[in-house]
Structures are given as structure tokens and as C-alpha cells.
Design a protein around this motif. Structure first.
Motif: not given
Length: 672
Positions: A507-509, A499-505
Motif C-alpha cells: 500500500a505504501s509503495l 500478509q498484513q505486513l506485505l499489504k501495508k508495504a
């Protein structure tokens, strides 16, 4: 009666010169009858004494056995009722204990659920509090960083640049868009979106408010107002969250206190009911033992009472018959004495006997004694016959008197011995019957106790195996639960990381695709040093960006759903394990309690078995002693009792012969 007839027939008086002398043979007869009467009185007294003794024995045994039967019946009825009541009480207590344990387990499960829920609430509150604080700080920093407008945007030397502040502010606005939308007008929202898309369009006016750079008129400070409203809303949210958390903490503590109090009360009630249940179980065991003992005592007493009634009835019938015969004989003797002692009889005998001729008394007496001696095999009678033949009247009379006394004494002693032997044989038989019944009863009890002890040991072994099985099952379930918990933690960690990785991705997009890019387009061609320059085409975002964001969002939601399901599964598994653990522990405690009761029962059975073995050994010793006594009685009494009638008859005939001879001799002139 026979003796009396013989005396009358053989009494042949001599011819006397004087009237008194003529009456002497009749006097002899009366004296003999008087002796018979005295003997009958003595025998009747002895038999009456024996009858009273037997009646006393019969009454005492009947009263004792009847009392034991009544007491045993009362005990059986009372204990049967008590066993039924205690059995029902034990079952009712078992159901109440099970219900209380269920309530305890339910309360503990509720506490555990409340604890887990409260932990989640605390964690959620901490996250919400941290998020709100960060939002407040972020808005405040953004407001400060953006206060310098374009200049600040390009030249600010603060630690957090306006660009970073705008990006942070964008995320906050996105997260709270629905709330902002509900509290603002469309124009304000468009102003805010313009500001976030290009903050360089705004600068700080002389009034200190942010406004568009190309607008000369004072602005209403929409941006500043919105930022301040956001800070105020976040502050209110923080206060509300903290208030709500305090209330939930208070409610949780009150719930914990109430549930712990209820659990303590229920556990105390369980302990009390367990003691009552154990007492009821012990009372049931003791009651059944009392019923068994009372039943055995009743059966023994009833059997013994039948024997006593039979023996007493036989003895009473025999005594009645003997008493009737004795009375008839006594009345006959008495009547004969009355006839012979009357005045008329005396006068008649005086006249009639004076005319009789004196026979050869010596020869007659000698012949009688010799014949009876040969018939009875009595050397003493033969010797007397010789003395009578010689005419030694004084010596013969003295020998006759001594023999009569000796024979009478032998007769009495033999009757006494026969009565004693009969009484002793009866007592020995009754005692032997009673001890034999006791022996059979004790052996039956020992067999029953051994069987019950074997069953108890088997039950204890079975219960111990069941406890071991339950403990092993619980241990295995605990190990499985630990493995499941470990697996759950791994799943949660993996999902959090995902979830952290997905949230960072995302957020970037989102930072890129959700912002409006500044398009610098000119509708006419400019000339640079006279060379026409073609303008850039209108910039468009990659159309695939939205799909990627949607896919990532779906994956994030799936991950969050998997985490939620894993938590729910973990909570359900933990709840099931807690219920299983509580139920298994309760069952183990119950079986251990049963083992403890069985152990007490085993100890009681072993003590009682030891006592019954001692009773059996003592009873066998008593039976052996009775057998030895009976053997001694047989050695002492068998010959006498076997020949009692013959000996009594022979001795009676011997006495009759002697008395007849004496009468003959006493009626002769020499005897006179």
C-alpha cells in the motif's frame, strides 16, 4: 416223554382177583400223566406271561426310540434350515448396517463440510460487508472533504483531510478499477485520474459541482457523478451480499435439518437392525445347540434301538423254540392219556394184568430207591429204600408223596427264581447299557462344552484386545490431530501476519508509484533579479519500484496460497480423521456387541456345563447303583443258574425214581 416211558416199563401189575383192582396201576399212570400235563400248562402260562411282558417292553421301547429318532430328524432338518436362514439374515443385516453407517458417516462429514463452508461464508460475508461499508463511508467522507476544492485541500480543519481522503479514494478506485472501467467512458476515467492525481485543479462551481479551476464554462459534474455512482454501486453490492447471505443461511439450515433427519432415521434403522442381527445370532447359536442335542439323541436312540431289536429277536426266537418243545411234550402226554383212558385199553388191561405174577415189589422198589439214592447222593431216597425193604408201605407212600410235593415245589420255585434272575439280569444289562451310553454322551457334551467355552473365552479376550488396540489407535490419532490443528493455527496466524505486513508495504509503495506526480517544469529560464535560474530536470520515479511491488505481490500471493493450501490440508485431515473416528467407533461398537454376545454365550455354556456335570454325576450314581444291584444278583443267582440244568436234571431223576418206586409198590398186593 422220558418219565412216561419209564412209568410204562416199570409198571408191573399184580395178579388180581377183581377186574377193577387189575386196572389200578394204569390209573396211577394216568394220574401221573395228568400231573405232568398240569405242570406243562403252568409252565406254558408262565412263559406266555413272560413273553407278553417282554413284547410289551419291546413295543414300548421301539415306539419310544422310533418316535425320538423321527422327532430328532425333524428337528435337525428344521434347525439346519433355520441356522442357514439366520446366518444369511445376519450377514445381510451386517452389510445393511455397514452401508447405513457409511451413509451416516457420509452425512456427518457432509454436515461438517457444510458447517466449515458456512463458517467461511459467514466470515467472508462479514469481511465483504465491512469492506463495502468502509468503501461507502470512505467515498462519502472523500466527497465531503473534497467539496471545498483547493481551499479545503490546504485549509480544511475537518478530522479527515482532503489529502487522506484522496489517498483512500485512490485505493478504492484501484480495487474497483475494472468495474469503473466497464461503467465509464475513457474521458470520464481520464477526468477521474486527473482529479486523483491533483485535486487542487478542481474547485466547486456555483452549481455545487467540482470542476477545473481554469475552466470558466460550467462542467458536467463528472467527478460528482462518478462518486455518487460508486456509492450507489457499493450500496447495491451491500444489499446483494446481504440477500445472498440470507439465502445461503436458509439453505444451510434446510440442509442441516434434512441431514439430521436422515441421520436420525438411519441411526434408528441401525439400532433396529442391530437388534435383529443379535436375535439372528442368538437363534443361530441356539439352533446349532438344538442340532447337536438332537443328533446326540438320535444317535443314542438308534444305538439303543439296535440293542432292543437284538434282544427282542433273541428272546422271540428262544420263546418260539421253547413253545414248540412244550407243545410237542404236551401233545405226547395228551395222546398217551387218550390211549390209556380209552374203553378198549381198559378192557385189555383188565384181561392182561390179571394173568401177571406179583413180583417182589418191596425188594424191587428198595433196590431202585437205594441205587438212585447213591447215584444222586440223596439221603432221602436211601432212607426210603430202607423203609420199603421193611415193608412199611403206608409210611413209605406218605414219605413218597411228601417228597414228591417238596421236589415239585423246589422245581417250580427254582424255575421261577431262574426266570426272575434272567429277567433281572436282562433289565440290569439294558439299563446299564443305556446309562453307559448316556454317560458317554454326557462326557462328550461336557468335553464339547469345555472346548466351546475355552474358544469363547479366547475370542472374548481377543476381541477385548482388539477394542483396546482400536481405542489406543483412535486416541493416538486424536492427539496427532490436535497437534496438526495446533500447527495449522500457527501457520495461519503467521501467514496472516505476513500478509498484513506485505499489504501495508504494498500500500505504501503503490500510493507513491501508482500516483502521477505533479511535474513543475518550465521550458524557459527565468531571471531572478537579473540572474538566470536553471529549471529542475523532469522528475522520474525510481525504476526499481515496480519490480519491488511485483516481488512483494508475488510473495503475498505465495503466502495466500500457502494459507489456502494449509486450510485445504486441515480440512482434508479433519475429514480423514472424522471418517477414521466414525469407522473406528463403529468397529469398536461392533466388537463390543460381539463381546456382549460372547458373554451371553459364555453364561449359557457355563449353565449348560453345570447341568451336564450334574447329569454325569447322577448317571455315575445310577451306574454305581446298577453295579451294586448286579453284584447282589450274582450273589443271589450265580450258583443257582450255574447249576440250574444239573439241579433240574437231578431233581427230575429223583422224582422219576420216586415215581418208579411208588409204581412198583402200588402194584404189589400190599400196595393194593
Amino acid at each position: 416223554m422220558k418219565t412216561f416211558a419209564c412209568i410204562l416199563l416199570l409198571a408191573v401189575p399184580a395178579v388180581l382177583g377183581e377186574k377193577a383192582d387189575a386196572r389200578r396201576p394204569i390209573t396211577k399212570v394216568v394220574n401221573l400223566l395228568q400231573g405232568m400235563q398240569d405242570q406243562l400248562n403252568d409252565e406254558m402260562e408262565k412263559e406266555d406271561k413272560m413273553n407278553r411282558k417282554m413284547n410289551c417292553w419291546c413295543d414300548a421301547n421301539k415306539e419310544q426310540k422310533t418316535r425320538i429318532i423321527a422327532e430328532s430328524t425333524e428337528t435337525i432338518e428344521a434347525q439346519t434350515t433355520a441356522v442357514a436362514e439366520n446366518t444369511a439374515l445376519g450377514e445381510r443385516l451386517r452389510l445393511e448396517i455397514r452401508k447405513l453407517n457409511q451413509e451416516i458417516n457420509k452425512s456427518k462429514a457432509t454436515l461438517e463440510t457444510a458447517r466449515v463452508l458456512r463458517e467461511d461464508q459467514r466470515k467472508s460475508f462479514a469481511e465483504d460487508e465491512d469492506k463495502i461499508m468502509k468503501n461507502i463511508n470512505a467515498v462519502e467522507r472523500a466527497e465531503a472533504a473534497l467539496g471545498n476544492g483547493a481551499t479545503g485541500f490546504l485549509q480544511s480543519k475537518r478530522s479527515e483531510s482532503p489529502k487522506v481522503a484522496v489517498e483512500t479514494l485512490k485505493k478504492i478506485v484501484d480495487d474497483n478499477w475494472e468495474r469503473i472501467r466497464a461503467q465509464t467512458t475513457r474521458a470520464d476515467r481520464m477526468e477521474l485520474q486527473d482529479f486523483l492525481e491533483d485535486p487542487s485543479q478542481f474547485t466547486k462551481s456555483s452549481t455545487g459541482l467540482l470542476q477545473r479551476s481554469e475552466v470558466d464554462e460550467p462542467q458536467s459534474g463528472v467527478i460528482d457523478g462518478l462518486l455518487k455512482n460508486m456509492i450507489e454501486d457499493f450500496t447495491d453490492d451491500l444489499t446483494a451480499e446481504r440477500t445472498k447471505d440470507k439465502e445461503m443461511e436458509k439453505s444451510y439450515k434446510e440442509l442441516v435439518a434434512a441431514m439430521n433427519s436422515q441421520i436420525a432415521a438411519n441411526e434408528e434403522s441401525v439400532d433396529a437392525k442391530e437388534e435383529q442381527k443379535a436375535k439372528a445370532a442368538e437363534d443361530v447359536i441356539q439352533g446349532k445347540k438344538d442340532i447337536k442335542a438332537a443328533t446326540a439323541a438320535k444317535e443314542d436312540s438308534e444305538s439303543y434301538l439296535v440293542t432292543v431289536n437284538s434282544k427282542c429277536a433273541d428272546f422271540a426266537a428262544e420263546y418260539k423254540e421253547r413253545s414248540a418243545t412244550r407243545n410237542e411234550e404236551f401233545q405226547a402226554v395228551t395222546k398217551a392219556m387218550e390211549v390209556l383212558n380209552s374203553d378198549d385199553a381198559h378192557a385189555t388191561f383188565g384181561r392182561s394184568l390179571s394173568f401177571l405174577q406179583i413180583s417182589d415189589a418191596s425188594s424191587s422198589a428198595a433196590a431202585l430207591l437205594r441205587a438212585k439214592g447213591k447215584q444222586l447222593g440223596s439221603q432221602a431216597l436211601i432212607s426210603l429204600s430202607i423203609a420199603a425193604q421193611k415193608g412199611a408201605f403206608d409210611k413209605v407212600n406218605k414219605a413218597i408223596e411228601d417228597m414228591v410235593a417238596a421236589l415239585k415245589k423246589e422245581q417250580v420255585d427254582e424255575i421261577k427264581l431262574n426266570d426272575e434272575c434272567t429277567a433281572e439280569f436282562n433289565d440290569n444289562e439294558l439299563s446299564n447299557d443305556e446309562k453307559t451310553r448316556v454317560k458317554g454322551s454326557v462326557e462328550s457334551k461336557i468335553s464339547s462344552l469345555k472346548s466351546e467355552l475355552t474358544t469363547t473365552l479366547s475370542d472374548m479376550k481377543k476381541l477385548s484386545e482388539e477394542v483396546d488396540g482400536l481405542e489406543n489407535d483412535l486416541k493416538e490419532a486424536g492427539e496427532n490431530r490436535d497437534d496438526e490443528t495446533s500447527e495449522f493455527k500457527k501457520v495461519v496466524v503467521d501467514q496472516h501476519t505476513t500478509q498484513q505486513l506485505l499489504k501495508k508495504a504494498l500500500a505504501s509503495l503503490r500510493d507513491f508509484y501508482s500516483a502521477s506526480l505533479v511535474q513543475v517544469q518550465k521550458q524557459s529560464k527565468e531571471e531572478v533579479e537579473g540572474v538566470p535560474v536553471e529549471n529542475f530536470k523532469k522528475f522520474q520515479k525510481n525504476k526499481g519500484g515496480t519490480g519491488v511491488i511485483t516481488l512483494l505481490q508475488q510473495i503475498l500471493e505465495d503466502s495466500m496460497r500457502m494459507e489456502k493450501e494449509a486450510k485445504e490440508g486441515e480440512e482434508a485431515s479433519q475429514k480423514d480423521f472424522d471418517e477414521l473416528s466414525a469407522k473406528t467407533n463403529a468397529e469398536i461398537d461392533s466388537k463390543n456387541h460381539e463381546i456382549e454376545l460372547k458373554q451371553r454365550k459364555k453364561s449359557n455354556l457355563e449353565v449348560e456345563l453345570s447341568e451336564q456335570k450334574t447329569n454325569l454325576r447322577d448317571t455315575k450314581d445310577d451306574l454305581a447303583a446298577l453295579a451294586a444291584t448286579k453284584l447282589a444278583l450274582h450273589q443271589k443267582c450265580d450258583f443257582m443258574q450255574k447249576n440250574f440244568e444239573l439241579r433240574q436234571k437231578a431233581r427230575t431223576e429223583e422224582l422219576e425214581a420216586i415215581n418208579e418206586a411208588k409204581t412198583i409198590l402200588m402194584s404189589s398186593p400190599a400196595g393194593l
